[in-house]
Design a protein around this motif. Structure first.
Motif, PDB file in Angstrom:
ATOM      1  N   TYR A 126       0.964  -1.060  -0.284  1.00 14.90           N
ATOM      2  CA  TYR A 126      -0.166  -0.185  -0.014  1.00 14.90           C
ATOM      3  C   TYR A 126       0.730   1.278  -0.021  1.00 14.90           C
ATOM      4  N   LEU A 127       0.213   2.244  -0.636  1.00 16.92           N
ATOM      5  CA  LEU A 127       0.851   3.855  -0.400  1.00 16.92           C
ATOM      6  C   LEU A 127      -0.034   4.664  -0.542  1.00 16.92           C
ATOM      7  N   THR A 128      -0.099   5.559   0.631  1.00 14.45           N
ATOM      8  CA  THR A 128      -1.133   6.618   0.766  1.00 14.45           C
ATOM      9  C   THR A 128      -0.581   7.883   0.407  1.00 14.45           C
ATOM     10  N   ALA A 129      -1.675   8.787   0.206  1.00 18.36           N
ATOM     11  CA  ALA A 129      -1.205  10.295  -0.501  1.00 18.36           C
ATOM     12  C   ALA A 129      -0.541  10.819   0.575  1.00 18.36           C
ATOM     13  N   ALA A 130      -0.444  10.410   2.186  1.00 22.49           N
ATOM     14  CA  ALA A 130       0.277  11.387   3.107  1.00 22.49           C
ATOM     15  C   ALA A 130       1.843  10.662   2.834  1.00 22.49           C
ATOM     16  N   GLY A 131       2.182   9.437   1.934  1.00 23.18           N
ATOM     17  CA  GLY A 131       3.495   8.958   2.055  1.00 23.18           C
ATOM     18  C   GLY A 131       3.693   7.704   2.874  1.00 23.18           C
ATOM     19  N   ALA A 132       2.701   7.322   3.773  1.00 22.54           N
ATOM     20  CA  ALA A 132       2.780   5.869   4.222  1.00 22.54           C
ATOM     21  C   ALA A 132       2.869   4.839   3.238  1.00 22.54           C
ATOM     22  N   TYR A 133       3.876   3.803   3.561  1.00 18.48           N
ATOM     23  CA  TYR A 133       3.838   2.798   2.543  1.00 18.48           C
ATOM     24  C   TYR A 133       4.390   1.401   3.335  1.00 18.48           C
ATOM     25  N   GLY A 134       3.980   0.308   2.795  1.00 13.44           N
ATOM     26  CA  GLY A 134       4.398  -0.934   3.391  1.00 13.44           C
ATOM     27  C   GLY A 134       3.601  -2.043   2.929  1.00 13.44           C
ATOM     28  N   PHE A 135       3.847  -3.249   3.296  1.00 18.10           N
ATOM     29  CA  PHE A 135       2.974  -4.352   3.101  1.00 18.10           C
ATOM     30  C   PHE A 135       2.201  -4.821   4.257  1.00 18.10           C
ATOM     31  N   ARG A 136       0.932  -5.380   4.028  1.00 18.28           N
ATOM     32  CA  ARG A 136       0.100  -5.696   4.909  1.00 18.28           C
ATOM     33  C   ARG A 136      -0.628  -6.947   4.279  1.00 18.28           C
ATOM     34  N   ALA A 137      -1.226  -7.720   5.371  1.00 14.36           N
ATOM     35  CA  ALA A 137      -2.011  -8.817   5.333  1.00 14.36           C
ATOM     36  C   ALA A 137      -3.346  -8.461   5.214  1.00 14.36           C
ATOM     37  N   PHE A 138      -4.103  -9.033   4.105  1.00 18.15           N
ATOM     38  CA  PHE A 138      -5.577  -8.809   3.911  1.00 18.15           C
ATOM     39  C   PHE A 138      -6.448  -9.541   5.080  1.00 18.15           C
ATOM     40  N   LYS A 139      -7.049  -8.847   5.739  1.00 17.58           N
ATOM     41  CA  LYS A 139      -8.030  -9.537   6.767  1.00 17.58           C
ATOM     42  C   LYS A 139      -9.390  -9.101   6.584  1.00 17.58           C
ATOM     43  N   PRO A 140     -10.316  -9.891   6.045  1.00 17.76           N
ATOM     44  CA  PRO A 140     -11.581  -9.444   5.724  1.00 17.76           C
ATOM     45  C   PRO A 140     -12.197  -8.643   7.022  1.00 17.76           C
ATOM     46  N   GLY A 141     -12.940  -7.585   6.904  1.00 19.38           N
ATOM     47  CA  GLY A 141     -13.585  -6.569   7.892  1.00 19.38           C
ATOM     48  C   GLY A 141     -12.535  -5.826   8.226  1.00 19.38           C
ATOM     49  N   GLU A 142     -11.067  -5.773   8.016  1.00 18.31           N
ATOM     50  CA  GLU A 142     -10.067  -4.676   8.447  1.00 18.31           C
ATOM     51  C   GLU A 142     -10.119  -3.519   7.345  1.00 18.31           C
ATOM     52  N   PRO A 143      -9.740  -2.488   7.604  1.00 22.17           N
ATOM     53  CA  PRO A 143      -9.377  -1.403   6.679  1.00 22.17           C
ATOM     54  C   PRO A 143      -8.165  -1.874   5.927  1.00 22.17           C
ATOM     55  N   LEU A 144      -8.135  -1.690   4.398  1.00 14.33           N
ATOM     56  CA  LEU A 144      -7.240  -1.754   3.730  1.00 14.33           C
ATOM     57  C   LEU A 144      -5.827  -1.048   3.997  1.00 14.33           C
ATOM     58  N   LEU A 145      -5.991   0.360   4.252  1.00 15.12           N
ATOM     59  CA  LEU A 145      -4.825   1.066   4.689  1.00 15.12           C
ATOM     60  C   LEU A 145      -4.912   1.173   6.185  1.00 15.12           C
ATOM     61  N   PRO A 146      -3.663   0.954   6.841  1.00 21.31           N
ATOM     62  CA  PRO A 146      -3.405   1.070   8.130  1.00 21.31           C
ATOM     63  C   PRO A 146      -3.862   2.428   8.881  1.00 21.31           C
ATOM     64  N   THR A 147      -4.205   2.450  10.105  1.00 16.61           N
ATOM     65  CA  THR A 147      -4.687   3.817  10.662  1.00 16.61           C
ATOM     66  C   THR A 147      -3.238   4.313  11.297  1.00 16.61           C
ATOM     67  N   ALA A 148      -3.352   5.514  11.747  1.00 20.54           N
ATOM     68  CA  ALA A 148      -2.151   6.166  11.934  1.00 20.54           C
ATOM     69  C   ALA A 148      -1.441   5.255  13.162  1.00 20.54           C
ATOM     70  N   GLU A 149      -2.069   4.818  14.210  1.00 18.23           N
ATOM     71  CA  GLU A 149      -1.698   3.832  15.405  1.00 18.23           C
ATOM     72  C   GLU A 149      -0.770   2.823  14.518  1.00 18.23           C
ATOM     73  N   GLN A 150      -1.432   2.196  13.575  1.00 12.95           N
ATOM     74  CA  GLN A 150      -0.725   0.987  13.246  1.00 12.95           C
ATOM     75  C   GLN A 150       0.482   1.310  12.278  1.00 12.95           C
TER      76      GLN A 150
END
Length: 157
Positions: A126-150
Motif C-alpha cells: 500500500y501507498l497513501t497520499a500522505a506517503g505511508a507505505y508498506g506491506f499488509r496482510a488482507f483480513k476481511p473486515g479490516e481497513p485496507l490502509l493502516p490507521t495512524a496507530e498501526q
C-alpha cells in the motif's frame, strides 16, 4: 507513470526486468505479436497442440533456472533507470517474493517494492497520499490502509 499524493510510481509486471532470461523474453515478444497470433489462428490443432506442449516444456526449464534466484542486480538497475526519470516508487510483480528496498537518491528516498504471491499469504503493498507505505496482510473486515496507530514510523517518506 502514476501519482499517489506527490509520489510518482511505476507499476510493472516485472517480467522483462531480468534481461538474462532470453527464452522468456523471446517467447513474450512472439506471443504478443499480432502477426504470430493471426498465423497461428489458421493452423490446425494437430500442429498447434504439439507445438504448444514443446514451448511449455522449454519455458518450464527456463523458468526453473531463473526462478531459483532473485535478479537483485537487474531489479536495482531497472529501478535506477526509473528513479533518474523522476519516479519515487518502482512496484514490481512477477517474482512473487515480498521485498522492500530503499535507496537514497538526490536527497530523497526511493523505493522498490516487489509484490508477494497473493494466493500464498494474502499480502499486498500500500501507498497513501500522505506517503505511508508498506506491506499488509488482507483480513476481511479490516481497513485496507493502516490507521495512524498501526503505521510504523520508518515507513513514511
Amino acid at each position: 507513470m502514476r501519482a499517489v499524493g506527490n509520489k510518482r510510481l511505476v507499476l510493472s509486471h516485472g517480467d522483462t526486468v531480468n534481461r538474462a532470461d532470453f527464452t522468456y523474453r523471446f517467447w513474450k515478444g512472439i506471443s504478443k505479436s499480432r502477426l504470430a497470433n493471426e498465423a497461428v489462428a489458421h493452423l490446425p490443432p494437430s500442429i498447434i497442440l504439439p507445438m504448444a506442449e514443446w514451448i511449455e516444456r522449454n519455458l518450464k526449464r527456463s523458468n526453473r533456472r531463473h526462478r531459483g534466484t532473485f535478479p537483485e542486480r537487474e531489479c536495482r538497475e531497472y529501478a535506477m533507470r526509473l528513479f533518474r526519470e523522476g519516479v519515487d516508487f518502482a512496484i514490481l510483480g512477477h517474482f512473487h517474493q515480498e521485498r522492500l528496498s530503499r535507496f537514497s537518491r538526490e536527497g530523497s528516498t526511493k523505493i522498490v517494492a516487489v509484490l508477494p504471491s497473493w494466493k500464498d499469504r494474502w499480502r499486498y503493498f500500500y501507498l497513501t497520499a500522505a506517503g505511508a507505505y508498506g506491506f499488509r496482510a488482507f483480513k476481511p473486515g479490516e481497513p485496507l490502509l493502516p490507521t495512524a496507530e498501526q503505521q510504523p514510523q520508518n515507513m513514511m517518506i
